[in-house]
Design a protein around this motif. Structure first.
Motif, PDB file in Angstrom:
ATOM      1  N   GLU A 180       3.584   9.362   3.550  1.00 21.53           N
ATOM      2  CA  GLU A 180       2.979   8.049   3.457  1.00 21.53           C
ATOM      3  C   GLU A 180       3.829   7.125   2.604  1.00 21.53           C
ATOM      4  O   GLU A 180       3.927   5.933   2.868  1.00 21.53           O
ATOM      5  N   SER A 216     -13.043  11.589  20.126  1.00 20.47           N
ATOM      6  CA  SER A 216     -12.500  12.586  19.219  1.00 20.47           C
ATOM      7  C   SER A 216     -12.014  11.962  17.905  1.00 20.47           C
ATOM      8  O   SER A 216     -11.630  12.663  17.001  1.00 20.47           O
ATOM      9  N   LEU A 266       6.469   4.499   9.185  1.00 18.34           N
ATOM     10  CA  LEU A 266       5.511   4.921  10.196  1.00 18.34           C
ATOM     11  C   LEU A 266       4.917   6.264   9.786  1.00 18.34           C
ATOM     12  O   LEU A 266       5.467   7.295  10.092  1.00 18.34           O
ATOM     13  N   PRO A 267       3.829   6.230   9.064  1.00 21.19           N
ATOM     14  CA  PRO A 267       3.267   7.493   8.613  1.00 21.19           C
ATOM     15  C   PRO A 267       2.690   8.277   9.792  1.00 21.19           C
ATOM     16  O   PRO A 267       2.162   7.683  10.732  1.00 21.19           O
ATOM     17  N   MET A 280       0.799   1.250  11.859  1.00 18.80           N
ATOM     18  CA  MET A 280       2.254   1.086  11.906  1.00 18.80           C
ATOM     19  C   MET A 280       2.629  -0.384  12.051  1.00 18.80           C
ATOM     20  O   MET A 280       3.461  -0.896  11.305  1.00 18.80           O
ATOM     21  N   PRO A 327      -5.079  18.090  15.013  1.00 19.50           N
ATOM     22  CA  PRO A 327      -5.242  17.116  13.936  1.00 19.50           C
ATOM     23  C   PRO A 327      -6.477  16.237  14.006  1.00 19.50           C
ATOM     24  O   PRO A 327      -6.645  15.394  13.143  1.00 19.50           O
ATOM     25  N   ASP A 328      -7.319  16.419  14.971  1.00 16.54           N
ATOM     26  CA  ASP A 328      -8.444  15.481  15.104  1.00 16.54           C
ATOM     27  C   ASP A 328      -9.363  15.539  13.905  1.00 16.54           C
ATOM     28  O   ASP A 328      -9.369  16.469  13.136  1.00 16.54           O
ATOM     29  N   GLY A 329     -10.165  14.542  13.832  1.00 11.99           N
ATOM     30  CA  GLY A 329     -11.225  14.565  12.850  1.00 11.99           C
ATOM     31  C   GLY A 329     -12.147  15.678  13.268  1.00 11.99           C
ATOM     32  O   GLY A 329     -12.563  15.756  14.407  1.00 11.99           O
ATOM     33  N   PRO A 343     -12.253  10.540  14.237  1.00 16.41           N
ATOM     34  CA  PRO A 343     -13.198  10.913  13.182  1.00 16.41           C
ATOM     35  C   PRO A 343     -14.186   9.790  12.881  1.00 16.41           C
ATOM     36  O   PRO A 343     -14.023   8.654  13.323  1.00 16.41           O
ATOM     37  N   PRO A 388     -11.076   9.250   3.608  1.00 25.17           N
ATOM     38  CA  PRO A 388      -9.675   8.909   3.729  1.00 25.17           C
ATOM     39  C   PRO A 388      -9.257   8.337   2.382  1.00 25.17           C
ATOM     40  O   PRO A 388     -10.067   7.717   1.699  1.00 25.17           O
ATOM     41  N   ARG A 404      -2.363  12.935   7.592  1.00 26.89           N
ATOM     42  CA  ARG A 404      -3.411  12.380   6.764  1.00 26.89           C
ATOM     43  C   ARG A 404      -4.781  12.858   7.196  1.00 26.89           C
ATOM     44  O   ARG A 404      -5.604  13.213   6.386  1.00 26.89           O
ATOM     45  N   ARG A 423       2.060  -2.289   8.948  1.00 28.40           N
ATOM     46  CA  ARG A 423       3.079  -2.086   7.909  1.00 28.40           C
ATOM     47  C   ARG A 423       4.348  -2.841   8.223  1.00 28.40           C
ATOM     48  O   ARG A 423       4.958  -3.437   7.351  1.00 28.40           O
ATOM     49  N   TYR A 443       0.077  10.093  11.469  1.00 27.78           N
ATOM     50  CA  TYR A 443      -1.375  10.084  11.351  1.00 27.78           C
ATOM     51  C   TYR A 443      -1.919  11.505  11.169  1.00 27.78           C
ATOM     52  O   TYR A 443      -2.843  11.738  10.416  1.00 27.78           O
ATOM     53  N   ASP A 444      -1.300  12.426  11.874  1.00 29.11           N
ATOM     54  CA  ASP A 444      -1.791  13.808  11.874  1.00 29.11           C
ATOM     55  C   ASP A 444      -1.998  14.360  10.465  1.00 29.11           C
ATOM     56  O   ASP A 444      -3.002  14.975  10.180  1.00 29.11           O
ATOM     57  N   ARG A 481      -3.662   8.321  20.260  1.00 31.60           N
ATOM     58  CA  ARG A 481      -4.532   9.239  19.555  1.00 31.60           C
ATOM     59  C   ARG A 481      -3.790   9.930  18.413  1.00 31.60           C
ATOM     60  O   ARG A 481      -4.349  10.206  17.372  1.00 31.60           O
ATOM     61  N   SER A 482      -2.503  10.218  18.602  1.00 32.41           N
ATOM     62  CA  SER A 482      -1.805  10.976  17.563  1.00 32.41           C
ATOM     63  C   SER A 482      -1.146  10.085  16.521  1.00 32.41           C
ATOM     64  O   SER A 482      -0.910  10.526  15.411  1.00 32.41           O
ATOM     65  N   TYR A 483      -0.804   8.870  16.885  1.00 30.71           N
ATOM     66  CA  TYR A 483      -0.191   7.978  15.891  1.00 30.71           C
ATOM     67  C   TYR A 483      -1.079   6.767  15.704  1.00 30.71           C
ATOM     68  O   TYR A 483      -1.589   6.209  16.673  1.00 30.71           O
ATOM     69  N   ASP A 484      -1.237   6.366  14.465  1.00 35.07           N
ATOM     70  CA  ASP A 484      -2.044   5.196  14.203  1.00 35.07           C
ATOM     71  C   ASP A 484      -1.197   3.948  14.434  1.00 35.07           C
ATOM     72  O   ASP A 484      -0.565   3.429  13.516  1.00 35.07           O
TER      73      ASP A 484
END
Lengths: 267, 253, 353
Positions: free
Chosen positions: C283, A45, C288-289, A260, C251-253, A47, C309, C294, A263, C291-292, A253-256
């Motif tokens: 951002e 799922s 901690l951005p 993180m 939020p998925d692609g 992208p 992106p 973006r 950063r 993800y959803d 899946r919901s947080y990258d």
């Protein structure tokens, strides 16, 4: 040894791995099946242009490989064998999508390469998780899990038969192929006509075998209904495993997570 | 206990392609007997065995198991009384684990789960194969497969045990173990085999089948030393009976 | 050619899963109604036979390379469409697990491509009418070749459509089909002749088997097959629709194709402007951005061309550092578990000694 011999031993080996005794092997097959499915759906799922977000997912196959005592070599070999189709379809992305997406210290990377890499990562994750499922779960276990998940009984039963006789028929085929190879030189004797005859022999013998099996089934009181004893206890560890794994998939899946961490460490 | 009796009365059978496999077979086996059936390849041994639980039906004549005559309605009950161990264990063991295979028959008898598990355990223990319970059959040796095949039938607790070539392809030690296992059973036993020494070790009585007929019927000790009878049926003296002659041969040469 | 997980999107995958599982359930029901007990072991054995046969290579005439058979049509011919389909489905299931051919999610697509087409289209509508009642080797050969070729062409087209619907490749429809179809024409011809050879071989050795396969399992109920095909199409469409709706509100692609089909009207207009803005604010402010935000901004932003992106070296640098850290951690965890196990094993060994 011929290719057939090698291939035969490879399958047998994967099957033998499934009968080991480790924490992963002892988990409930149905739970493993569901967790694997959740894993695959989470991964695909992502992208088209995502790579780094998927990296934390490598934790799952790596965990199964190390906790389940599965030789990494076996899984890598299998991945190599089945990769061509995916690589073939994916390699057109860099050719067709050449717009620059990132420029990194002067090197320009096109969107095509990113999406190609994304496909490769997805391939590695999904295929290895499927292979690891069979390497850590006995096939009958998977069948009983399917039965439990309400897959039609007749499908499950003939799947059980199929699994049971794969090895028997492979051995029979192996004997026939050895006999052929011993009497054929170079490419002669390996054309379609002789192939059809060999496989025809195998087919007729298989049909005759199914008749003998039917006799054996009948003589043990078969009345058209197949009954199975299902021992499907869920233990505490199964529930913990499933909860932790699926929660991790949702978080990854919901947080990258990769971003993180990057950063945190780059500031 | 009259239901331990097997009786064939003038049984005839031919296959759809016209081959006449049985041409009037009659015999009667009573409770507790152990009977060997010998004969050349294609003499009709397997066809005969397939009649014992109604997989094949006689074209003419009748088969009785105990007080029951074999027909399409009694067939299911007869299959519970007569347990057949087939020649090839790979055909006999069709489930993917030893446990499931041994449980297959008892489950069909409609027993409770606990009863089935108990029967599986007892049957496997009797053939000394409890340790193999969770293995898939393709991980077993031929001797182990043979033991498990016997357990699958024992778990049904049949009155009569029928075996087709139980010792085929076994190594000498597995064969020896099989013979002692067979001697422990107090069932009525019927064993079809080319292994005349095995018959001599296990059976008191012997039937010689040839050309779809019973050529001889009597004590195994008598029949298996009758050289001319055996020769007529493409058989030879059991090794244990011919050894003395071989040694004299050696001296002469 | 097997469809692969890596090329699939979840909604296409699940839609075909639903369709294929529906077909399995339907066939199981049909078989239960009209059960031939002998069929159960025969199905399992023939499935195992297909594996064994696939392991035997043959030389493809004129090329010198070697190939192996797929076997869908031979199963349909020997078992009839319902039992044949179930057997094909289980062969594919085992292949996806033991040989990693395809994948678990792609299984739905593969069952569709290699099962539905031969069993419910090629067999009843091509093979049967061509053979009719005259079972001469010649007729069987023609019917087998034509039906196998047709089934494989449909299957190849299926792979193309499923891949494009998932939107993970850049290949245009025309190019992709121009590559897939001719290859599968060649494969189909070879497989067709082999299928014919096998049917004729069995016909010679055991005529009664072919006889009973043709007679006892007639496809007299083509009407029911039509109904089945219709229902399956509907099921797949509905599942795909429902799933893609979920996907697009989540939020998925997104699914590019379905986005195209449904347009962007599903997303309320005000969000379009707001969310990218929120995303940008977050951002910049947060370590901690989320993800959803973006990814939603990416997908709402545009059509095929500009789903990018936000580029920028800042993001990619932290991305690369993060990637290295994650992979390092994954490696360490795996290594840690292994060595912990080894130490434990050694201890156990010592305590036993």
């Amino acid at each position: 040894m011929s290719d057939f011999d090698t291939e035969f031993f490879n399958i047998g080996y994967l099957d033998t791995l499934a009968y080991k005794e480790t924490f992963v092997h002892r988990l409930n097959p149905g739970i493993k099946l569901i967790v694997t499915l959740a894993f695959i759906i989470s991964v695909v799922s992502f992208p088209k242009y995502e790579i780094k977000g998927m990296l934390p997912f490598f934790l799952f196959p790596v965990f199964i490989i190390s906790a389940g005592d599965i030789p990494l070599r076996v899984i890598l070999k299998k991945l190599m064998v089945v990769s061509p189709f995916v690589l073939f379809v994916g390699i057109f992305n860099p050719l067709l999508d050449t717009r620059t997406m990132y420029s990194l210290y002067g090197v320009e990377i096109s969107g095509g390469w990113i999406s190609f890499a994304s496909i490769v990562v997805k391939f590695l994750l999904t295929v290895s998780s499927a292979l690891l499922l069979v390497a850590t779960t006995s096939f009958p276990g998977i069948c009983f899990a399917l039965d439990r998940l309400k897959v039609p009984r007749i499908f499950v039963v003939q799947l059980l038969f199929l699994y049971r006789y794969i090895f028997v028929l492979l051995e029979e085929a192996l004997r026939i192929v050895r006999a052929r190879n011993m009497r054929s030189f170079g490419k002669k004797g390996r054309g379609i006509r002789s192939f059809t005859n060999i496989v025809g022999v195998l087919l007729v013998r298989s049909i005759e075998r199914s008749e003998r099996i039917y006799q054996a089934i009948c003589s043990r009181g078969f009345d058209g209904r197949i009954r199975l004893i299902k021992d499907f206890r869920l233990r505490f560890t199964d529930i913990v495993f499933a909860t932790v794994a699926i929660a991790a998939f949702i978080i990854f899946r919901s947080y990258d997570v990769t971003e993180m961490l990057g950063r945190v460490f780059s500031t | 206990m009259s239901h331990h009796i097997i009786e064939f009365k003038d049984v005839h059978f031919s296959y759809p392609d016209g081959t006449e496999a049985l041409r009037g077979v009659s015999f009667r086996i009573t409770h507790g007997e152990s009977v060997g059936i010998v004969g050349a390849n294609g003499a009709g041994k397997t066809t005969l065995i397939l009649h014992m639980n109604g997989y094949l039906m006689p074209r003419k004549g009748e088969v009785r198991i105990g007080d029951v005559q074999l027909n399409r309605t009694t067939r299911a009950d007869i299959r519970k009384k007569v347990g057949i161990v087939f020649q090839n264990p790979d055909d006999q063991l069709f489930m993917p684990t030893v446990f499931d295979d041994v449980a297959f028959g008892p489950l069909n008898l409609g027993l409770s789960k606990e009863a089935v598990i108990e029967r599986v355990h007892n049957a496997l223990a009797r053939v000394d194969a409890l340790g193999l319970k969770d293995k898939p059959p393709h991980h077993l040796s031929l001797g182990q497969k043979r033991s498990v095949s016997i357990a699958t039938v024992l778990a049904m607790q049949p009155d009569i045990l029928v075996m087709d070539e139980p010792a085929a392809n076994l190594d000498p030690r597995s064969r020896r173990q099989l013979i002692s296992l067979l001697n422990e059973f107090k069932h009525s036993k019927i064993i079809a085999s080319h292994d005349l020494d095995l018959i001599l070790d296990v059976c008191e009585r012997c039937l010689v089948i040839g050309n779809g007929r019973v050529m001889a019927d009597g004590p195994a000790e008598d029949i298996l030393i009758n050289e001319s009878l055996l020769k007529e049926n493409s058989l030879e003296l059991p090794l244990s009976k011919s050894r003395s002659r071989v040694s004299t041969f050696d001296i002469c040469s | 050619m097997h469809m692969s997980d890596a090329l699939l999107s979840p909604s296409v995958g699940t839609a075909f899963w639903a369709g294929s599982m529906g077909a399995v359930a339907y066939c199981a029901k049909r078989l239960r109604q009209n059960m031939d007990e002998k069929l159960i072991p025969l199905m399992g054995i023939l499935g195992a036979f297909i594996f064994a046969a696939q392991m035997i290579n043959f030389t493809i005439p004129g090329t010198g390379s070697s190939g192996h058979i797929g076997g869908g049509m031979i199963l349909a011919i020997l078992l009839g469409p319902y039992a044949g389909f179930i057997t094909i489905a289980s062969v594919l299931l085992v292949q996806s697990l033991f040989f990693a051919d395809g994948g678990i999610l792609a299984l739905g697509c593969n069952i569709w491509n290699l099962g539905v087409f031969p069993a419910f289209i090629a067999y009843p509508y091509i093979f049967k009418p061509l053979v009719r009642n005259r079972r001469t080797p010649g007729r069987i050969t023609v019917a087998s070749v034509v039906s196998v070729v047709a089934a494989l062409q449909m299957g190849a087209l299926g792979v193309v459509i499923e891949t494009l619907l998932s939107g993970k490749t850049e290949l245009p429809f025309g190019t992709f089909s121009a590559m897939m179809l001719p290859i599968h024409l060649a494969i189909g011809l070879v497989e067709g002749f082999i299928t014919a050879g096998l049917v004729n071989y069995v016909g010679n050795a055991r005529p009664e088997i072919i006889e009973s396969a043709f007679n006892s399992r007639p496809v007299a109920y083509t009407a029911s097959i039509k109904g089945l095909l219709l229902t399956l199409g509907l099921v797949a469409l509905i599942t795909g629709g429902v799933f893609s709706w979920f996907a697009s509100t989540h939020p998925d692609g997104l699914e590019w194709s379905l986005e195209k089909v449904y347009g962007k009207t599903e997303l309320p207009a005000p969000e379009r402007g707001l969310i990218p803005l929120l995303g940008r604010i977050q951002e910049k402010t947060a370590i901690l951005p989320d993800y959803d935000f973006r990814s939603r901004s990416e997908t709402t932003e545009g059509k095929t061309g500009d789903r990018w992106p936000a580029p920028g070296t800042g993001t990619s640098a932290s991305g690369i550092i993060g990637s290295m850290i994650v992979m390092g951690m994954v490696f360490l965890i795996g290594f840690g578990i292994r060595s912990a196990k080894k130490i434990r094993d050694r201890k156990e060994f010592k305590s036993r000694v």
